[in-house]
Scaffold this motif. Structure first.
Motif, short mmCIF file in Angstrom:
data_model
loop_
_atom_site.label_atom_id
_atom_site.label_comp_id
_atom_site.label_asym_id
_atom_site.label_seq_id
_atom_site.Cartn_x
_atom_site.Cartn_y
_atom_site.Cartn_z
N ILE A 180 0.83 -1.21 0.00
CA ILE A 180 0.00 0.00 0.00
C ILE A 180 0.87 1.26 0.00
O ILE A 180 0.59 2.24 -0.69
N ALA A 181 1.94 1.20 0.78
CA ALA A 181 2.82 2.39 0.88
C ALA A 181 3.36 2.78 -0.48
O ALA A 181 3.31 3.95 -0.88
N ASP A 182 3.88 1.78 -1.22
CA ASP A 182 4.42 2.07 -2.55
C ASP A 182 3.32 2.57 -3.47
O ASP A 182 3.52 3.47 -4.28
N LYS A 183 2.14 1.93 -3.33
CA LYS A 183 1.00 2.31 -4.15
C LYS A 183 0.68 3.80 -3.96
O LYS A 183 0.53 4.55 -4.93
N ILE A 184 0.62 4.20 -2.68
CA ILE A 184 0.30 5.60 -2.40
C ILE A 184 1.37 6.52 -2.97
O ILE A 184 1.09 7.52 -3.60
N ALA A 185 2.62 6.13 -2.72
CA ALA A 185 3.73 6.96 -3.21
C ALA A 185 3.67 7.08 -4.72
O ALA A 185 3.95 8.14 -5.28
N ASN A 186 3.29 6.00 -5.40
CA ASN A 186 3.27 6.05 -6.86
C ASN A 186 2.04 6.77 -7.40
O ASN A 186 2.07 7.30 -8.51
N THR A 187 0.98 6.77 -6.60
CA THR A 187 -0.22 7.45 -7.06
C THR A 187 -0.08 8.97 -6.99
O THR A 187 -0.58 9.70 -7.83
N PHE A 188 0.57 9.43 -5.95
CA PHE A 188 0.76 10.88 -5.80
C PHE A 188 2.25 11.20 -5.80
O PHE A 188 2.80 11.61 -4.79
#
Lengths: 493, 641
Positions: free
Chosen positions: B543-551
């Motif tokens: 999830i952390a990477d996902k968030i970082a990659n989304t924004f």
């Protein structure tokens, strides 16, 4: 206040008497060398003793000059030999007498050719420095003040570095050009007041219009000596080329002659003109502080960096003097004494590593701390003194000057105080590049640690810088009365 | 006794310094440990026997400045405010000294380290006992130098001495404001003595400073200048850039200087000056805004960092923001309360992090940790205690103090107070989140360190765990213990005149009447933050990477610390160096020398060359010149008639 015997004259000419001894030395070159050093050290040491004895007997509450001694000279013409000290000159005399033996000790091994002549130059220089501060007659003052150039010119020109001749001439001509105007002013004053006696001239009260011209003429000379921006460019060159001991004396004492001149002549004798020109001086000083600090940041040569920092520190002195209040003048005086000690130590610190590696290029160093831990400590203390850390003398003078500047003009105070940031920047950067880091090259890793002689030079300077940083009272009481009388003269008290 | 508290650490430092030069480690330890532990004992003794009964003491040691009106004494002032600072400083310092014996055991120059620590403690004590602004400045710069020396302790490392220099210079920018503030107050009141300044303040409300034709209220000018000093030392927004870099220093240093004591000096200074600042409402407003912004700003960065020490450093920055906005809404007791509890739990977190780093063979990157909690259970437990206290979980120290801070912001009933409250609540959420992110990354999950490192992981020796335990006790109990004394209804009985709140301001009382949901809000967001971090980093790390990659833009902004360093480098550092080059080459060489001495000498040389060309040595030249001269003379006579 007269004394039984002409103690000031004796003090002034004692080093000159030592020169006679030096001339008498006979023997092989090595013997002459060794003895010349010994004689010079002993003579300057005795001079220091005598100066300290004078300090002990100095009465700080006495208004006026002490240990006055007069002699007839050009009788009846209003020009006479007169010596005396007050709270303004006393500290400088002691400073000169204190730094000379250290300077001689500093050149113990680094000067090997023409040692006798070298020592003669330093002893003559000492006589002239003390004479400058003790003279109470304008003509006598002028003679000493100008003559100081000669031994310094010789020291730079003969024992200096590669570009010594250019630097020596630049130094000489700059200073001489300023002084010529002062000579003219002295003649005018003599014609107007009929005397060159300083106490009489102080009480004379020149016409305000005339004061302007006289002030400017004196200003030309003192501004060069100080040195103030934009007549400062002789200083970096002179320092870079001068031998270590020459730099110590140049920064330690010679620069103070400008500030001394302002306090002895400009303020008390030309009070109206001084007030009028204060804004100009503030502007020049602020430019000096900011401009030369930035220039110091760009230097690759250790000595040049410290030389530029001297110009910035002298900027504080001129701001302080021309605030015309007790804190400003006391701060300026203190700053001069403090700078005398700190810059002498810093130039010596450069000399110490120069003697070992024979380069002043900052990039050639880095990681000196490993091989020379004691050196790192002394250098650190002096570096912190130079950036005005509380608890060192550097803080006391600078802080008073800045506080006084706020009283005079808020904008001046703000600009002056930026010196606090800039000063820290270039000094810390210098220290970091020289002392910190890993010693990558063998010649750095194998540097010889400080010798006993070198420690013996650092220790007294360090003690004074810290002691008077914590208890500066001794110096303030010395000059309180004299500063009051300057303020009276200005009518700002 | 007060003198002994202040000077014992100095004696310890001198002893350790001598030890360093004689290469006697034991001598250095004996001096520095006994000095600071004795100082701690006396500090607590003084707190119980002097401060609790409400006594004030001022000891004059010597005269420092005596120039006209500028009168400054070396003096020690001991009142409730000083007493609190003294126990905080000596206690944390003593624990750090003991811890350092273990932590630095493998370092060759540990006596030097102990000497610097002692020097720091002395300077900090001088700072908190100052009875005038100049001595305060002495301590202020003194701790700055000690911090400089300690950050750059490993001077072989380029990054270390670079960080040291940066810390000193950024602090100097703050000190520039501080010094000017002192001059302003000296100009206004004719004194730098705190009591005289405070007595004069109420009469100065209408004084003005004229700067560049603008007429500004004098007290506000002085207040803001002094606050700039506080911003520098306490790493507030704008002057915060040095603090994360300061983590280059050994970890005990980070715990003592960059968490518990020195960085709180700014808060202390604002509280100390409360009798003056109460008459400078604009300054207080600025303090509130800067504090609140720093609290949230630093927290956003802490979320994204991977260096374990940097996370805690930004957390410190953020917590200092809390203290400042409390002081900004005049709730000085709340600010001091949070300062005290924070000192314990933040020192605990740092020393705990040090213990982790020690165990992991000097690894600081959390991406290379994980799965260690079974091997270092004691350190793990201590980190939990520290994090619980930091997040403000009930009955741990931070619960009392952080809630109090937020309640005073609410109780201020002003727009700025509300702003501070909302930002504070936001920061509280982030605090809980990054704290558990740290715990999860460091101790849980799969081990990411090389097997060699994992095999060597061991619990720290008792000399390091004992201080951890003592601090943990403080992190648990200090909130509960000091609540009534510091911020209860009778706060004035303890603080006396040391902290002054304008009689018309009832913020301390109103803080006790916050509605239920307002009181519970910090707790909810903390639990939310903890839960979220456990879910993300414990259960589904993707999830952390996902968030970082989304924004990516926001993530990069936070990760690169809002680009402050890059900005300052472009705006100040490079231009300064370029200006220096320009002035030197174009100014000094290009103009002054070229037209001054060198220019004049060139002219002289050329003129001389010209003159010498006239003396050609040919007789007919001279004869010709004479002829022209004679003709000219005759012509002149003829014309004149």
């Amino acid at each position: 206040m007269q004394t039984e015997w002409p103690v000031l004259t004796v003090l002034t000419f004692l080093p000159l008497a030592g020169v006679l001894f030096l001339l008498l030395i006979r023997g092989s070159e090595e013997v002459v060398r060794r003895n010349a050093r010994q004689v010079a050290l002993w003579v300057s040491g005795s001079t220091l003793m005598l100066a300290l004895a004078l300090l002990m007997n100095f009465d700080p509450d006495y208004l006026g000059y002490q240990f006055v001694d007069r002699g007839d000279w050009l009788v009846g013409e209003g020009i006479g030999y007169m010596m005396g000290v007050d709270g303004i000159s006393m500290p400088f005399i002691v400073l000169s007498a204190f730094l000379t033996p250290l300077a001689i000790l500093a050149s113990w091994n680094s000067v090997q050719n023409r040692v006798r002549e070298y020592m003669i130059a330093f002893l003559v220089l000492e006589t002239l420095m003390i004479g400058t501060f003790a003279a109470l007659d304008l003509v006598v003052f002028y003679l000493f003040f100008e003559a100081v150039l000669i031994p310094m010119f010789v020291i730079i020109g003969i024992w200096g570095g590669a570009r010594r001749v250019y630097s020596a001439f630049k130094f000489f001509l700059y200073t001489l050009a300023g002084s010529v105007l002062m000579l003219v002013a002295i003649l005018v004053m003599y014609n107007t007041a009929g005397t060159t006696n300083i106490p009489t001239l102080t009480a004379f009260g020149f016409d305000p219009k005339m004061q302007i011209w006289l002030f400017l003429a004196f200003f030309a000379s003192f501004a060069v000596k100080m040195p103030m921006w934009p007549v400062h460019t002789w200083l970096p060159d002179a320092h870079v080329e001068a031998p270590t001991a020459g730099s110590m004396i140049l920064a330690g004492v010679l620069l103070k002659m400008g500030g001394y001149g302002f306090l002895r002549f400009s303020l008390p004798i030309f009070p109206d003109a001084s007030m009028q020109f204060a804004p100009l001086i503030f502007v020049l000083s602020i430019v000096a502080i900011i401009y030369t600090s930035l220039v110091a940041l760009a230097q690759q040569d250790m000595k040049k960096l410290i030389a530029y920092s001297s110009v910035a520190h002298m900027g504080f002195v001129t701001v302080g003097i021309f605030t015309f209040n007790a804190q400003g003048i006391a701060g300026a005086m203190f700053q001069m004494i403090s700078h005398g000690l700190i810059s002498a130590a810093l130039f010596f610190a450069v000399g110490v590593v120069y003697d070992r590696l024979h380069t002043r290029d900052i990039d050639a160093y880095g990681g000196v701390a490993d091989a020379m831990p004691r050196y790192a400590v002394f250098f650190m203390i002096m570096m912190l003194g130079s950036v005005g850390l509380p608890g060192t003398t550097g803080f006391v003078g600078e802080f008073l000057v800045m506080a006084a500047a706020w009283q005079a003009h808020i904008i001046v105070a703000i600009f002056t105080t930026t010196g606090m940031i800039l000063g820290a920047t270039y000094m810390l950067w210098l220290y970091r590049r020289v002392v910190f880091g890993a010693a990558e090259r063998d010649e750095i890793a194998s540097l010889k640690p400080l010798s006993r002689r070198e420690i013996a030079i650092f220790v007294p300077l360090t003690i004074l810088v810290i002691w008077y940083g914590i208890f500066p009272g001794g110096i303030f009481t010395l000059m309180e009365v004299s500063i009051d009388s300057i303020l009276n003269q200005l009518g700002t008290r | 006794m007060i003198s002994a508290i202040v000077f014992l650490p100095l004696l310890g430092a001198i002893g350790a310094g001598i030890g360093a030069f004689l290469h006697r480690d034991r001598l250095a330890y004996a001096f520095s440990l006994s000095g600071v532990v004795l100082a701690m004992a006396l500090g607590w003794w003084a707190f119980l026997t002097i401060a609790i009964p409400g006594q004030n003491i001022t000891i004059h040691l010597a005269r420092w400045f005596d120039v006209g009106l500028f009168q400054v004494d070396w003096a020690l002032r001991y009142d409730a405010l000083t007493a609190v600072m003294v126990i905080v400083v000596t206690s944390v310092s003593a624990m750090v000294h003991i811890y350092a014996v273990g932590y630095m055991a493998h370092d060759a120059s540990k006596p030097r380290f102990m000497a610097y620590l002692g020097l720091f403690t002395f300077a900090m004590l001088m700072l908190v006992t100052a009875d005038n602004l100049v001595q305060l400045f002495f301590g202020w710069e003194g701790v700055g130098v000690a911090s400089y020396l300690l950050i750059g302790f490993w001077y072989h490392k380029a990054s270390a001495h670079e960080a040291a220099m940066k810390a000193f210079i950024v602090n100097r920018v703050g000190d520039f404001g501080f010094a000017l503030g002192i001059f302003a107050l000296f100009h206004l009141t004719g004194s730098v003595q705190l009591d005289i300044i405070f007595a004069a303040t109420p009469t100065l409300q209408n004084s003005q400073f004229v700067i560049l034709g603008l007429s500004l209220p004098a007290l506000e000018v002085a207040g803001i200048l002094l606050f700039i000093g506080a911003m520098g030392k306490s790493a507030q927004l704008g002057l915060h850039t040095w603090l994360p870099d300061a983590m280059e220093g050994p970890t005990p240093v980070s715990a003592l200087i960059h968490a518990a004591t020195m960085v709180t000096a700014g808060v202390f200074m604002v509280c100390r000056l409360s009798p003056m600042l109460e008459y400078a409402p604009v300054t207080l407003g600025v303090i509130t805004i800067i504090g609140a912004l720093t609290a949230i700003f630093a927290a956003t960065i802490a979320m994204t960092q991977f260096d374990i020490k940097r996370v805690i450093a930004y957390s410190t920055c953020s917590q200092l923001g809390y203290m400042f906005f409390a002081a900004g809404v005049s709730a000085y007791p709340a600010a001091m309360f949070h300062l005290t509890t924070h000192a314990f739990f933040k020192a605990l977190l740092f020393l705990g992090a040090g213990s982790v780093i020690h165990a992991m063979s000097d690894e600081q990157d959390m991406r290379k940790m994980g799965g260690t909690w079974k091997k270092i259970p004691f350190t793990y437990a201590m980190m939990w205690v520290g994090s619980l206290a930091l997040a403000g979980v009930p009955f741990f120290a931070g619960y009392y103090s952080k809630d109090m801070v937020l309640e005073t912001a609410w109780g201020a009933h002003s727009a700025l107070g509300n702003l501070a409250w909302y930002l504070g609540i936001g920061a509280a959420f982030l605090t809980a989140f990054y704290s558990w992110r740290l715990l999860m990354l460091t101790f849980h999950g799969t081990p990411r360190a090389p097997a060699k490192v994992m095999a060597k992981i061991h619990e720290s020796p008792p000399v390091m765990t004992l201080p951890l335990f003592v601090l943990a006790v403080g992190a648990v109990l200090s909130g509960w213990l000091f609540y009534d004394l510091f911020v209860g209804h009778h706060w004035h009985d303890f603080w006396g005149d040391a902290l002054f709140i304008h009689p018309l301001n009832s913020v301390m009382e109103d803080a006790h009447h916050v509605p239920k949901w307002g009181k519970l809000m910090p707790l909810f967001v903390s639990i939310g933050g903890i839960g979220l971090a456990i879910i993300i980093y414990g259960k589904c790390p993707w999830i952390a990477d996902k968030i970082a990659n989304t924004f990516p833009a926001i993530y990069q902004l936070f990760y690169h610390k809002w680009y402050f360093d890059e900005l300052y480098d472009k705006a100040f550092v490079r231009p300064a160096v370029r200006c220096g080059q320009f002035f030197w080459l174009r100014g000094d060489r290009g103009v002054i020398d070229a037209y001054g001495p060198d220019g004049i000498s060139n002219i002289v040389v050329r003129f001389a060359a010209f003159c010498s060309r006239l003396q050609s040595g040919y007789v007919f030249h001279y004869a010709f010149a004479m002829l022209i001269g004679v003709l000219a003379l005759i012509a002149w006579y003829l014309v004149r008639g």
